[in-house]
Design an enzyme around this catalytic site. Structure first.
Site, PDB file in Angstrom:
ATOM      1  N   ASN A  26       0.865  -1.173   0.000  1.00  0.00           N
ATOM      2  CA  ASN A  26       0.000   0.000   0.000  1.00  0.00           C
ATOM      3  C   ASN A  26       0.911   1.234   0.000  1.00  0.00           C
ATOM      4  O   ASN A  26       1.402   1.649   1.035  1.00  0.00           O
ATOM      5  CB  ASN A  26      -0.871  -0.067   1.266  1.00  0.00           C
ATOM      6  CG  ASN A  26      -1.808   1.102   1.400  1.00  0.00           C
ATOM      7  OD1 ASN A  26      -1.730   2.067   0.650  1.00  0.00           O
ATOM      8  ND2 ASN A  26      -2.696   1.021   2.386  1.00  0.00           N
ATOM      9  N   LYS A  33       3.186   0.924   3.059  1.00  0.00           N
ATOM     10  CA  LYS A  33       2.784  -0.040   4.089  1.00  0.00           C
ATOM     11  C   LYS A  33       2.781  -1.412   3.433  1.00  0.00           C
ATOM     12  O   LYS A  33       2.468  -1.522   2.243  1.00  0.00           O
ATOM     13  CB  LYS A  33       1.368   0.257   4.592  1.00  0.00           C
ATOM     14  CG  LYS A  33       1.230   1.576   5.307  1.00  0.00           C
ATOM     15  CD  LYS A  33      -0.201   1.726   5.811  1.00  0.00           C
ATOM     16  CE  LYS A  33      -0.581   3.192   5.900  1.00  0.00           C
ATOM     17  NZ  LYS A  33      -1.995   3.439   6.024  1.00  0.00           N
ATOM     18  N   ARG A 106      -1.877  -1.616  -4.026  1.00  0.00           N
ATOM     19  CA  ARG A 106      -2.930  -0.600  -4.049  1.00  0.00           C
ATOM     20  C   ARG A 106      -2.566   0.423  -5.120  1.00  0.00           C
ATOM     21  O   ARG A 106      -1.437   0.913  -5.163  1.00  0.00           O
ATOM     22  CB  ARG A 106      -3.006   0.094  -2.698  1.00  0.00           C
ATOM     23  CG  ARG A 106      -3.946   1.285  -2.679  1.00  0.00           C
ATOM     24  CD  ARG A 106      -3.861   1.980  -1.339  1.00  0.00           C
ATOM     25  NE  ARG A 106      -4.671   3.168  -1.310  1.00  0.00           N
ATOM     26  CZ  ARG A 106      -4.351   4.273  -0.640  1.00  0.00           C
ATOM     27  NH1 ARG A 106      -3.235   4.336   0.052  1.00  0.00           N
ATOM     28  NH2 ARG A 106      -5.146   5.302  -0.642  1.00  0.00           N
ATOM     29  N   HIS A 194     -10.166   6.171  -1.575  1.00  0.00           N
ATOM     30  CA  HIS A 194     -10.294   5.396  -0.325  1.00  0.00           C
ATOM     31  C   HIS A 194     -11.242   4.200  -0.497  1.00  0.00           C
ATOM     32  O   HIS A 194     -11.834   3.718   0.468  1.00  0.00           O
ATOM     33  CB  HIS A 194     -10.800   6.279   0.845  1.00  0.00           C
ATOM     34  CG  HIS A 194      -9.768   7.245   1.350  1.00  0.00           C
ATOM     35  ND1 HIS A 194     -10.069   8.547   1.669  1.00  0.00           N
ATOM     36  CD2 HIS A 194      -8.449   7.099   1.587  1.00  0.00           C
ATOM     37  CE1 HIS A 194      -8.974   9.165   2.085  1.00  0.00           C
ATOM     38  NE2 HIS A 194      -7.968   8.304   2.040  1.00  0.00           N
ATOM     39  N   LEU A 223     -11.040   9.210   8.011  1.00  0.00           N
ATOM     40  CA  LEU A 223     -10.315  10.428   8.386  1.00  0.00           C
ATOM     41  C   LEU A 223      -8.886  10.072   8.772  1.00  0.00           C
ATOM     42  O   LEU A 223      -8.619   9.625   9.893  1.00  0.00           O
ATOM     43  CB  LEU A 223     -11.030  11.118   9.567  1.00  0.00           C
ATOM     44  CG  LEU A 223     -12.545  11.337   9.407  1.00  0.00           C
ATOM     45  CD1 LEU A 223     -13.131  12.003  10.647  1.00  0.00           C
ATOM     46  CD2 LEU A 223     -12.856  12.167   8.164  1.00  0.00           C
ATOM     47  N   GLY A 224      -7.971  10.224   7.828  1.00  0.00           N
ATOM     48  CA  GLY A 224      -6.551   9.980   8.100  1.00  0.00           C
ATOM     49  C   GLY A 224      -5.760  11.175   7.596  1.00  0.00           C
ATOM     50  O   GLY A 224      -6.295  12.289   7.543  1.00  0.00           O
ATOM     51  N   GLY A 226      -4.945  11.566   4.522  1.00  0.00           N
ATOM     52  CA  GLY A 226      -5.927  11.838   3.473  1.00  0.00           C
ATOM     53  C   GLY A 226      -7.278  11.564   4.112  1.00  0.00           C
ATOM     54  O   GLY A 226      -7.402  10.632   4.905  1.00  0.00           O
ATOM     55  N   ARG A 255      -3.572  18.633   2.276  1.00  0.00           N
ATOM     56  CA  ARG A 255      -4.367  18.994   1.087  1.00  0.00           C
ATOM     57  C   ARG A 255      -5.498  19.941   1.488  1.00  0.00           C
ATOM     58  O   ARG A 255      -6.104  19.780   2.550  1.00  0.00           O
ATOM     59  CB  ARG A 255      -4.969  17.741   0.443  1.00  0.00           C
ATOM     60  CG  ARG A 255      -3.923  16.800  -0.097  1.00  0.00           C
ATOM     61  CD  ARG A 255      -4.568  15.579  -0.747  1.00  0.00           C
ATOM     62  NE  ARG A 255      -3.704  14.428  -0.597  1.00  0.00           N
ATOM     63  CZ  ARG A 255      -4.129  13.187  -0.460  1.00  0.00           C
ATOM     64  NH1 ARG A 255      -5.428  12.921  -0.454  1.00  0.00           N
ATOM     65  NH2 ARG A 255      -3.274  12.200  -0.326  1.00  0.00           N
ATOM     66  N   MET A 298      -2.742  15.477  13.261  1.00  0.00           N
ATOM     67  CA  MET A 298      -3.826  15.816  14.174  1.00  0.00           C
ATOM     68  C   MET A 298      -3.424  15.678  15.639  1.00  0.00           C
ATOM     69  O   MET A 298      -3.833  16.487  16.478  1.00  0.00           O
ATOM     70  CB  MET A 298      -5.052  14.941  13.847  1.00  0.00           C
ATOM     71  CG  MET A 298      -6.266  15.243  14.666  1.00  0.00           C
ATOM     72  SD  MET A 298      -6.822  16.972  14.531  1.00  0.00           S
ATOM     73  CE  MET A 298      -7.847  16.926  13.061  1.00  0.00           C
ATOM     74  N   ARG A 299      -2.611  14.649  15.948  1.00  0.00           N
ATOM     75  CA  ARG A 299      -2.197  14.485  17.356  1.00  0.00           C
ATOM     76  C   ARG A 299      -1.434  15.716  17.845  1.00  0.00           C
ATOM     77  O   ARG A 299      -1.694  16.234  18.925  1.00  0.00           O
ATOM     78  CB  ARG A 299      -1.299  13.247  17.510  1.00  0.00           C
ATOM     79  CG  ARG A 299      -2.055  12.038  17.936  1.00  0.00           C
ATOM     80  CD  ARG A 299      -1.175  10.828  17.863  1.00  0.00           C
ATOM     81  NE  ARG A 299      -0.585  10.693  16.519  1.00  0.00           N
ATOM     82  CZ  ARG A 299      -0.048   9.600  16.041  1.00  0.00           C
ATOM     83  NH1 ARG A 299       0.031   8.540  16.799  1.00  0.00           N
ATOM     84  NH2 ARG A 299       0.449   9.542  14.822  1.00  0.00           N
ATOM     85  N   ILE A 345      -7.372   9.292  12.338  1.00  0.00           N
ATOM     86  CA  ILE A 345      -8.067  10.277  13.182  1.00  0.00           C
ATOM     87  C   ILE A 345      -9.436   9.723  13.606  1.00  0.00           C
ATOM     88  O   ILE A 345      -9.778   9.735  14.799  1.00  0.00           O
ATOM     89  CB  ILE A 345      -8.258  11.616  12.417  1.00  0.00           C
ATOM     90  CG1 ILE A 345      -6.900  12.204  12.014  1.00  0.00           C
ATOM     91  CG2 ILE A 345      -9.056  12.595  13.258  1.00  0.00           C
ATOM     92  CD1 ILE A 345      -6.985  13.407  11.071  1.00  0.00           C
ATOM     93  N   GLU A 395      -6.848  -1.831   4.780  1.00  0.00           N
ATOM     94  CA  GLU A 395      -6.786  -1.846   3.312  1.00  0.00           C
ATOM     95  C   GLU A 395      -5.944  -3.013   2.807  1.00  0.00           C
ATOM     96  O   GLU A 395      -6.233  -3.587   1.757  1.00  0.00           O
ATOM     97  CB  GLU A 395      -6.196  -0.520   2.807  1.00  0.00           C
ATOM     98  CG  GLU A 395      -7.138   0.655   2.999  1.00  0.00           C
ATOM     99  CD  GLU A 395      -6.434   1.997   3.060  1.00  0.00           C
ATOM    100  OE1 GLU A 395      -5.386   2.093   3.752  1.00  0.00           O
ATOM    101  OE2 GLU A 395      -6.907   2.953   2.449  1.00  0.00           O
TER     102      GLU A 395
HETATM  103  P1  ADP Z   1      -2.700   7.669   6.264  1.00  0.00           P
HETATM  104  O1  ADP Z   1      -3.740   8.429   5.490  1.00  0.00           O
HETATM  105  O2  ADP Z   1      -1.304   8.096   5.965  1.00  0.00           O
HETATM  106  O3  ADP Z   1      -2.904   6.164   6.261  1.00  0.00           O
HETATM  107  P2  ADP Z   1      -3.572   7.473   8.992  1.00  0.00           P
HETATM  108  O4  ADP Z   1      -4.898   6.862   8.665  1.00  0.00           O
HETATM  109  O5  ADP Z   1      -2.570   6.635   9.698  1.00  0.00           O
HETATM  110  O6  ADP Z   1      -2.910   8.164   7.753  1.00  0.00           O
HETATM  111  O7  ADP Z   1      -3.885   8.772   9.889  1.00  0.00           O
HETATM  112  C1  ADP Z   1      -2.880   9.614  10.332  1.00  0.00           C
HETATM  113  C2  ADP Z   1      -3.535  10.731  11.159  1.00  0.00           C
HETATM  114  O8  ADP Z   1      -4.178  10.138  12.293  1.00  0.00           O
HETATM  115  C3  ADP Z   1      -2.519  11.734  11.691  1.00  0.00           C
HETATM  116  O9  ADP Z   1      -3.030  13.058  11.573  1.00  0.00           O
HETATM  117  C4  ADP Z   1      -2.447  11.349  13.157  1.00  0.00           C
HETATM  118  O10 ADP Z   1      -2.112  12.441  13.987  1.00  0.00           O
HETATM  119  C5  ADP Z   1      -3.881  10.918  13.414  1.00  0.00           C
HETATM  120  N1  ADP Z   1      -3.990  10.147  14.655  1.00  0.00           N
HETATM  121  C6  ADP Z   1      -3.495   8.934  14.935  1.00  0.00           C
HETATM  122  N2  ADP Z   1      -3.767   8.604  16.218  1.00  0.00           N
HETATM  123  C7  ADP Z   1      -4.447   9.653  16.769  1.00  0.00           C
HETATM  124  C8  ADP Z   1      -5.003   9.937  18.038  1.00  0.00           C
HETATM  125  N3  ADP Z   1      -4.930   9.068  19.028  1.00  0.00           N
HETATM  126  N4  ADP Z   1      -5.646  11.115  18.203  1.00  0.00           N
HETATM  127  C9  ADP Z   1      -5.725  12.008  17.203  1.00  0.00           C
HETATM  128  N5  ADP Z   1      -5.235  11.801  15.979  1.00  0.00           N
HETATM  129  C10 ADP Z   1      -4.599  10.640  15.752  1.00  0.00           C
END
Ligand code: ADP
Length: 424
Positions: A26, A33, A106, A194, A223-224, A226, A255, A298-299, A345, A395
């Site tokens: 991926n 990944k 992917r 997605h 919500l990641g 992306g 983005r 986001m963290r 997220i 995924e």
């Molecule tokens: P990708 O789209 O690269 O696969 P992910 O689905 O892993 O990304 O999401 C990454 C996002 O998730 C980052 O903004 C990260 O800060 C957020 N995130 C992960 N764990 C937490 C958490 N416990 N609280 C808030 N946001 C989180």
């Protein structure tokens, strides 16, 4: 020794698992990944991710199947191809007995034609190349990776699993972009992305909530880094927030999401911004990063928001955009039965889920604060009209399942040995 070298024959290990594997890859814009699944049982084995590709501090995180504390040697090349080559060497050394039955990749954009898992032949790879202007952030890297794996494992069938496939049959009105008709004939439409994640979420919803849940009016929020949402009714996609490229929809890590189309011309006149710079800005410099000025993560932003008004605004903007999208999709669906949160997220942040759902009581969405905080599977209150769920997406498993199905269908029988013998 490398995986599958020697006789190239699969054997059964003492624990009953097979030495034949399906490797799911991926690749994102800055990460790769991977998970190696047992080809017979689809039980995940070795898995991990290489992150921050192309940036300082490229790192590899290993998950299931790795010995505790095991680390991959430092990457000497931090571009996509270098990281992938490193990964191949490491996998060869890590599991020399493994015979790869197949590899699944992917592929983010399948353009107008690809709507199903597709065996990667040189002709298919060539047909992907003209699609790169549709997704310059992902496709060039993905094609380069596919070529690398095909060159290194020529006897192993490799399959493309498209993120756009899930949305291929969006209703015509949801597909249309409101620009002159001639562009639709050239493949300019809402594609949506997605899709592998959405497929997993719908399957999980069917498994945990039954056909009533999966067959109802559903909004999926992935919500990641992306981020997008999809509306699904009777198991069929009805709308989605991303459009022609994954830059559209709600704001994301870097983005912008949807913008006023007039901005392109304004910035061109104001700063002489050309199309390439505009593309870089909306893909890499905007979203949470652009608004906070400090982080796309986001963290980080949740941690900083008590002391940093810009971080607070970035988080607030994101939550409001998710909430508005839920409202719009509930309107498109004529009501709502189930809302699913997923992605880094969505699956992990109770605060974002709570804020995204605030004021949506009029739709029947009510969050149980305690269930939400402890990260329960269902976080809606007992009497709420809408079931709100949290599902961690997978995924890679969707890729492995699709590849297994393709192999079982018989169409994937390779003409060469299935061992991972490298081309001399
Ligand atoms: P990708 O789209 O690269 O696969 P992910 O689905 O892993 O990304 O999401 C990454 C996002 O998730 C980052 O903004 C990260 O800060 C957020 N995130 C992960 N764990 C937490 C958490 N416990 N609280 C808030 N946001 C989180």
């Amino acid at each position: 020794m490398m995986p599958g070298s020697g006789t190239g024959k699969a054997t059964t290990r003492p624990d009953g698992s097979s030495t034949r594997g399906i490797l799911a890859i991926n690749a994102g814009s800055s990460s790769i990944k991977f998970t190696r699944f047992d080809a017979a049982t689809l039980v995940p084995g070795l898995s991990g991710r290489i992150e921050r590709i192309g940036a300082p501090g490229t790192s590899l995180t290993l998950a299931i199947g790795a010995a505790p504390g095991e680390v991959m040697p430092a990457l000497t090349r931090t571009d996509h191809a270098g990281a992938a080559a490193h990964l191949i060497e490491w996998l060869r050394a890590r599991d020399p007995a493994c015979v790869l039955a197949a590899v699944g990749h992917r592929v983010v954009h399948g353009g107008p034609d690809y709507r199903a898992t597709t065996l990667l032949t040189p002709a298919v790879v060539e047909s992907l190349r003209p699609l790169t202007p549709m997704d310059p952030e992902h496709l060039p890297h993905e094609i380069a990776l596919i070529e690398l794996w095909m060159a290194r494992f020529p006897g192993v069938p490799q399959w493309a699993c498209f993120d756009t496939a899930f949305h291929h049959d969006l209703p015509p009105l949801a597909r249309l972009l409101a620009i002159p008709r001639r562009y639709a004939a050239m493949g300019v439409r809402r594609y949506g992305f997605h899709g592998l994640s959405y497929e997993f979420l719908m399957e999980e919803l069917g498994r945990s909530g039954g056909t009533r849940a999966a067959g109802g009016r559903v909004i999926l929020a992935h919500l990641g880094n992306g981020a997008s949402l999809a509306a699904v009714r009777d198991g069929k996609p009805v709308d989605t927030s991303m459009a022609f490229t994954p830059a559209a929809g709600i704001p994301m890590g870097t983005r912008s999401g949807d913008l006023d189309p007039g901005l392109a011309w304004y910035l061109a006149r104001l700063e002489g911004m050309d199309a390439a710079k505009f593309n870089r800005m909306v893909n890499s410099e905007s979203g949470l990063l652009g608004v906070s000025g400090t982080s796309a993560d986001m963290r980080d932003l949740l941690e900083r928001e008590p002391v940093d008004p810009r971080a607070a605004e970035a988080v607030g903007m994101f939550c409001l955009a998710v909430r508005k999208c839920i409202g719009a999709f509930a309107a498109a669906l004529g009501g709502l039965d189930t809302l699913v949160f997923s992605g880094g997220i969505g699956a992990n942040s109770a605060v974002v889920r709570e804020r995204a759902c605030a004021e949506l009581g009029f739709l029947g969405i009510e969050i149980d604060a305690l269930q939400n905080r402890v990260g329960a599977d269902t976080i809606s209150g007992p009497g709420a009209r809408v079931s709100v769920r949290v599902i961690e997406t997978d995924e890679e498993l969707v890729i492995a399942r699709a590849v297994r199905q393709a192999l079982d269908g018989g169409s994937a029988e390779p003409t060469q040995s299935t061992s991972c013998r490298e081309k001399p």
